[in-house]
Scaffold this active site. Structure first.
Site, short mmCIF file in Angstrom:
data_model
loop_
_atom_site.label_atom_id
_atom_site.label_comp_id
_atom_site.label_asym_id
_atom_site.label_seq_id
_atom_site.Cartn_x
_atom_site.Cartn_y
_atom_site.Cartn_z
CB SER A 12 -0.87 0.01 1.27
OG SER A 12 -0.03 0.05 2.41
CG ASN A 13 4.84 2.86 2.15
OD1 ASN A 13 5.27 3.71 1.38
ND2 ASN A 13 5.10 2.84 3.44
CD GLU A 40 1.64 -5.46 8.30
OE1 GLU A 40 1.90 -5.30 9.50
OE2 GLU A 40 2.18 -4.82 7.39
CG ASP A 69 6.13 -6.77 7.67
OD1 ASP A 69 5.13 -6.16 7.25
OD2 ASP A 69 6.35 -6.94 8.87
N GLY A 142 7.85 8.31 6.67
CA GLY A 142 7.94 7.37 7.79
C GLY A 142 8.92 7.82 8.86
CE LYS A 162 15.38 4.92 3.46
NZ LYS A 162 13.95 5.18 3.43
CG HIS A 167 15.78 -0.99 6.39
ND1 HIS A 167 16.03 0.34 6.09
CD2 HIS A 167 14.42 -1.10 6.42
CE1 HIS A 167 14.88 0.99 5.96
NE2 HIS A 167 13.90 0.15 6.17
P1 ITT Z 1 2.65 -2.44 3.25
O1 ITT Z 1 1.36 -2.19 2.57
O2 ITT Z 1 3.75 -2.85 2.30
O3 ITT Z 1 2.54 -3.39 4.42
P2 ITT Z 1 3.36 -0.46 5.31
O4 ITT Z 1 3.60 1.00 5.22
O5 ITT Z 1 2.28 -0.95 6.23
O6 ITT Z 1 3.12 -1.01 3.83
P3 ITT Z 1 5.41 -1.99 6.80
O7 ITT Z 1 4.42 -2.60 7.69
O8 ITT Z 1 6.42 -2.87 6.14
O9 ITT Z 1 4.73 -1.13 5.63
O10 ITT Z 1 6.31 -0.87 7.48
C1 ITT Z 1 6.18 -0.41 8.73
C2 ITT Z 1 6.38 1.07 8.82
O11 ITT Z 1 7.77 1.32 9.03
C3 ITT Z 1 6.02 1.88 7.59
O12 ITT Z 1 4.67 2.23 7.54
C4 ITT Z 1 6.90 3.12 7.76
O13 ITT Z 1 6.26 4.05 8.60
C5 ITT Z 1 8.13 2.55 8.47
N1 ITT Z 1 9.24 2.33 7.53
C6 ITT Z 1 9.59 1.20 6.89
N2 ITT Z 1 10.68 1.39 6.13
C7 ITT Z 1 11.01 2.69 6.27
C8 ITT Z 1 12.02 3.51 5.71
O14 ITT Z 1 12.90 3.07 4.83
N3 ITT Z 1 12.04 4.78 6.09
C9 ITT Z 1 11.16 5.29 6.96
N4 ITT Z 1 10.17 4.59 7.52
C10 ITT Z 1 10.09 3.29 7.18
#
Ligand code: ITT
Length: 188
Positions: A12-13, A40, A69, A142, A162, A167
């Site tokens: 979704s991101n 999730e 994830d 994020g 970055k 990661h």
């Molecule tokens: P999905 O639909 O792919 O699940 P999501 O945004 O819910 O999208 P995740 O659960 O994998 O994604 O990620 C958890 C949160 O961690 C995400 O919403 C961001 O706020 C944060 N996050 C993950 N990777 C990041 C990054 O590279 N930089 C900043 N924030 C990050």
């Protein structure tokens, strides 16, 4: 030469997709986007969440795909928000996180990439150590404005490379090695 595989990033991101696309481009893999909110499950294991997410995504997308994830794990908060990072960002956000941390600021970002097709389910994980800054710095999505990767004085939101060390980069590099090898063995 860039190879055109039928591979999708289901999420979704769109920030995650853009970064993943640019990283996989650099390894010669073309990545499409299948925008979808994935349910999730509640679990303390990112891998368990990721693999369930990938199987659900495959039911909808029906093409070879990857999902990702992530979690931000803060040492002094016993790994919180970890698997709940998405929910915590939406509720208390960076301001809330900064209020919760006092002296010890060590943290890590973890990424799990899970590949799924008709026959295969395979996961690749990576972590990146760092600290949580005292204030939000830079414009980014994020947790980028509060995460300072190890050996840097700037937050992810302040650096412009970055995608060469995150990661996400580390997990996708492991995935690419495996995936390109798999494609070669299949004669593609
Ligand atoms: P999905 O639909 O792919 O699940 P999501 O945004 O819910 O999208 P995740 O659960 O994998 O994604 O990620 C958890 C949160 O961690 C995400 O919403 C961001 O706020 C944060 N996050 C993950 N990777 C990041 C990054 O590279 N930089 C900043 N924030 C990050």
């Amino acid at each position: 030469m860039r190879k055109s595989f039928d591979l999708y990033f289901v999420s979704s991101n769109s920030h995650k997709y853009k970064e993943a696309k640019s990283i996989l481009d650099s390894f010669g893999i073309k990545l499409g986007f299948f925008k979808l909110s994935l349910e999730e499950i509640q679990s303390n294991s990112l891998r368990e969440i990721a693999e369930k997410k990938a199987k659900n995504a495959f039911l909808k997308c029906k093409k070879p795909l990857i999902i990702e994830d992530d979690g931000l794990f803060i040492d002094s908060l016993n790994g919180f928000p970890g698997p709940y990072s998405s929910y915590v960002f939406k509720t208390i956000g960076n301001k809330g996180i900064l209020k919760l941390i006092s002296l010890k600021r060590k943290a890590k970002f973890v990424s799990i990439i899970t590949y799924c097709d008709k026959k295969t389910l395979e996961s690749f994980d990576a972590k990146l150590d760092g600290t949580v800054s005292k204030l939000q710095k830079g414009k980014g999505w994020g947790y980028d404005p509060i995460f300072v990767p190890k050996n840097s004085r700037k937050t992810f939101a302040e650096i412009n490379n970055k995608n060469e060390s995150s990661h996400r980069f580390k997990a996708l590099k492991k995935f690419s090695n495996w995936y390109l090898h798999k494609m070669e063995s299949n004669g593609q």
